[in-house]
Design a protein around this motif. Structure first.
Motif, short mmCIF file in Angstrom:
data_model
loop_
_atom_site.label_atom_id
_atom_site.label_comp_id
_atom_site.label_asym_id
_atom_site.label_seq_id
_atom_site.Cartn_x
_atom_site.Cartn_y
_atom_site.Cartn_z
N ARG A 1 28.15 70.51 34.37
CA ARG A 1 29.36 70.60 33.79
C ARG A 1 30.32 71.25 34.71
O ARG A 1 31.78 70.65 34.37
CB ARG A 1 29.24 71.71 32.24
N ALA A 2 30.26 72.12 35.36
CA ALA A 2 31.42 72.71 36.24
C ALA A 2 31.69 71.54 37.24
O ALA A 2 33.03 71.63 37.48
CB ALA A 2 30.79 73.87 37.12
N ASP A 3 30.79 70.82 37.86
CA ASP A 3 31.16 69.80 38.69
C ASP A 3 32.14 68.77 38.15
O ASP A 3 33.04 67.98 38.55
CB ASP A 3 29.78 69.13 39.20
N MET A 4 31.74 68.39 36.64
CA MET A 4 32.74 67.50 36.00
C MET A 4 34.00 68.00 35.68
O MET A 4 35.01 67.38 35.87
CB MET A 4 32.00 67.06 34.64
N LEU B 1 39.40 66.16 32.29
CA LEU B 1 38.43 67.26 31.47
C LEU B 1 39.32 68.74 31.56
O LEU B 1 38.93 69.44 30.86
CB LEU B 1 37.22 67.29 32.11
N GLN B 2 39.91 68.94 32.67
CA GLN B 2 40.39 70.16 32.95
C GLN B 2 41.57 70.39 31.95
O GLN B 2 41.56 71.95 31.72
CB GLN B 2 41.23 70.31 34.46
N GLU B 3 41.96 69.77 31.03
CA GLU B 3 43.06 70.14 30.09
C GLU B 3 42.35 70.33 28.64
O GLU B 3 42.93 70.88 27.96
CB GLU B 3 43.88 68.75 29.88
N SER B 4 40.70 70.16 28.76
CA SER B 4 40.05 70.46 27.50
C SER B 4 39.50 71.91 27.35
O SER B 4 38.75 72.29 28.21
CB SER B 4 38.90 69.26 27.50
N THR B 5 39.88 72.43 26.62
CA THR B 5 39.27 73.95 26.31
C THR B 5 37.84 73.84 25.86
O THR B 5 37.33 74.67 26.18
CB THR B 5 40.21 74.62 25.38
N TRP B 6 37.61 72.61 25.33
CA TRP B 6 36.09 72.61 24.91
C TRP B 6 35.21 72.74 25.87
O TRP B 6 34.24 73.09 26.04
CB TRP B 6 35.80 71.32 24.10
N VAL B 7 35.53 71.89 27.07
CA VAL B 7 34.58 71.86 28.23
C VAL B 7 34.41 72.92 29.09
O VAL B 7 33.41 73.23 29.60
CB VAL B 7 35.24 70.44 29.05
N THR B 8 35.62 73.77 29.15
CA THR B 8 35.65 74.88 29.97
C THR B 8 35.17 76.19 28.92
O THR B 8 35.14 77.17 29.70
CB THR B 8 37.08 75.08 30.57
N SER B 9 34.90 76.00 27.84
CA SER B 9 34.62 77.20 26.92
C SER B 9 33.00 77.45 27.37
O SER B 9 32.17 76.88 27.64
CB SER B 9 34.70 76.60 25.38
N SER B 10 32.90 78.67 26.85
CA SER B 10 31.17 79.19 27.14
C SER B 10 30.31 78.56 26.05
O SER B 10 30.96 77.92 25.04
CB SER B 10 31.33 80.63 26.85
N GLN B 11 29.23 78.57 26.07
CA GLN B 11 28.29 77.77 25.39
C GLN B 11 28.26 78.64 24.05
O GLN B 11 28.20 77.94 22.99
CB GLN B 11 26.80 77.98 25.88
#
Length: 141
Positions: A88-91, A98-108
């Motif tokens: 996920r971090a690599d993506m 993806l950097q603009e997406s809060t979903w992808v960068t949110s905690s589990q």
């Protein structure tokens, strides 16, 4: 190999009558686990593709072949492995959209709470929709 993809062939047969021989469909259904067989009769092409707008907490769980596999799947969804977290971090690092997406960068934990409290849209599907509508990434926080 085809026996591992009954949903695909059942969808093909549903959308294109006669494209898959009836004998093959019979064999697939006979050898298919009950939960997967049930799911394959009720899913649509949209639901099993990136056209599906909504993220689901347990996508593909019907492919589990035992209670043990279900348990492993649930555990990995709730607490992803170090490898999954690194992917996920690599993506996020390599795919600028993806950097603009809060979903992808949110905690589990944040994602789990979101799944439990409201529908969550699929990031990649929404990216395609917004790109088609001509919206710049900064416009979709």
């Amino acid at each position: 190999m085809l026996a591992h993809h009954p949903i695909t062939l059942l969808l093909v047969s549903r959308y294109y009558h006669g494209a898959v021989p009836a004998t093959l469909l019979y064999e697939l259904e006979r050898d298919c686990p009950a939960v997967l067989r049930f799911a394959s009769k009720h899913l649509t092409l949209t639901q099993v593709s990136l056209s599906e707008l909504w993220l689901h907490a347990w996508p593909g769980i019907e492919w589990a072949r035992s209670v043990r596999e279900v348990g492993q799947y649930v555990r990995n969804r709730v607490r992803p492995s170090a490898e999954a977290r690194q992917e996920r971090a690599d993506m996020v690092r390599t795919q600028l959209w993806l950097q603009e997406s809060t979903w992808v960068t949110s905690s589990q934990l944040h994602r789990i709470v979101a799944w439990l409290t409201h529908p969550v849209t699929r990031t990649d599907t929404m990216y395609a929709v917004r790109a088609a509508l001509g919206q710049a990434p900064a416009a979709w926080a």
